[in-house]
Motif scaffolding. Structure first.
Motif, short mmCIF file in Angstrom:
data_model
loop_
_atom_site.label_atom_id
_atom_site.label_comp_id
_atom_site.label_asym_id
_atom_site.label_seq_id
_atom_site.Cartn_x
_atom_site.Cartn_y
_atom_site.Cartn_z
N GLN A 16 0.87 -1.18 0.00
CA GLN A 16 0.00 0.00 0.00
C GLN A 16 0.91 1.23 0.00
O GLN A 16 1.85 1.30 0.79
N ASP A 17 0.63 2.19 -0.90
CA ASP A 17 1.42 3.42 -0.91
C ASP A 17 1.08 4.26 0.32
O ASP A 17 -0.08 4.40 0.68
N ARG A 18 2.11 4.80 0.95
CA ARG A 18 1.96 5.65 2.12
C ARG A 18 2.89 6.84 1.94
O ARG A 18 4.07 6.79 2.28
N TYR A 19 2.36 7.91 1.34
CA TYR A 19 3.15 9.11 1.09
C TYR A 19 3.29 9.90 2.38
O TYR A 19 2.31 10.09 3.10
N ALA A 20 4.52 10.35 2.66
CA ALA A 20 4.78 11.01 3.95
C ALA A 20 5.80 12.13 3.76
O ALA A 20 6.55 12.15 2.79
N GLU A 47 2.56 10.51 7.69
CA GLU A 47 1.73 10.27 6.52
C GLU A 47 0.89 11.49 6.14
O GLU A 47 0.32 12.16 6.99
N GLU A 49 -2.32 13.29 4.75
CA GLU A 49 -3.75 12.98 4.83
C GLU A 49 -4.49 13.68 3.70
O GLU A 49 -4.28 14.88 3.48
N ARG A 88 0.05 -2.22 11.98
CA ARG A 88 -1.10 -2.17 11.05
C ARG A 88 -1.29 -3.44 10.24
O ARG A 88 -2.21 -3.53 9.44
N PHE A 92 3.94 -1.71 3.34
CA PHE A 92 3.90 -0.34 2.84
C PHE A 92 5.05 -0.04 1.90
O PHE A 92 6.19 -0.48 2.12
N ASN A 94 6.69 3.37 1.06
CA ASN A 94 6.62 4.66 1.74
C ASN A 94 7.55 5.69 1.09
O ASN A 94 8.69 5.85 1.51
#
Length: 147
Positions: A16-20, A47, A49, A88, A92, A94
């Motif tokens: 899952q992509d998790r841009y931060a 992350e 939102e 979770r 990820f 990231n």
């Protein structure tokens, strides 16, 4: 130049992509690290939102994690990481966008009470930061400061 990549990618996993976005905050030769409830250390940030920009995410995260506001001095670059989150139960990818604070000020108390703020030397940060991308950002910042 290609962005650095950290972590081992499990080809059988569904990521899952998790841009931060993260930021280096310094005072008196020490930088801030956030200790998560599981004891892992990270640079302040996190992350993005919704449709937040990197800068908006940093601003929100600094309020949540440290109770501060900061002015951004510069963008260090992007580095991505592959990891599995035990918390979770998710794999990820990231991509992290890293910045340096020019100045900062305390504006209140952190709203996230389950984390701790540590002020450490950059050398200690390099030893303790959990993610390779975060260590890369500190190394890049240190090299930039020398020039």
């Amino acid at each position: 130049m290609e962005n650095p990549m950290f972590g081992e990618k499990d080809e059988s996993a569904n990521y899952q992509d998790r841009y931060a976005a993260y930021i280096i905050v310094e005072t008196h030769g020490k930088i801030a690290m956030i200790e998560a409830p599981n004891g892992a250390f990270f640079l302040p940030g996190g992350e993005k939102e919704g449709q937040e920009t990197n800068e908006e995410a940093i601003s929100r995260e600094l309020l949540e994690e440290m109770g501060i506001s900061a002015e951004i001095a510069c963008y260090l670059g992007e580095a991505a990481e592959y990891f599995y989150s035990n918390h979770r139960k998710t794999y990820f990818h990231n991509p992290g966008f890293f910045y340096v604070a020019k100045s900062w000020q305390k504006v209140g108390e952190p709203t996230e009470k389950d984390q701790s703020i540590w002020w450490v030397t950059p050398e200690t940060a390099l030893e303790k930061l959990k993610r390779g991308s975060h260590r890369w950002a500190v190394e890049k910042w240190l090299a930039m400061k020398e020039n």
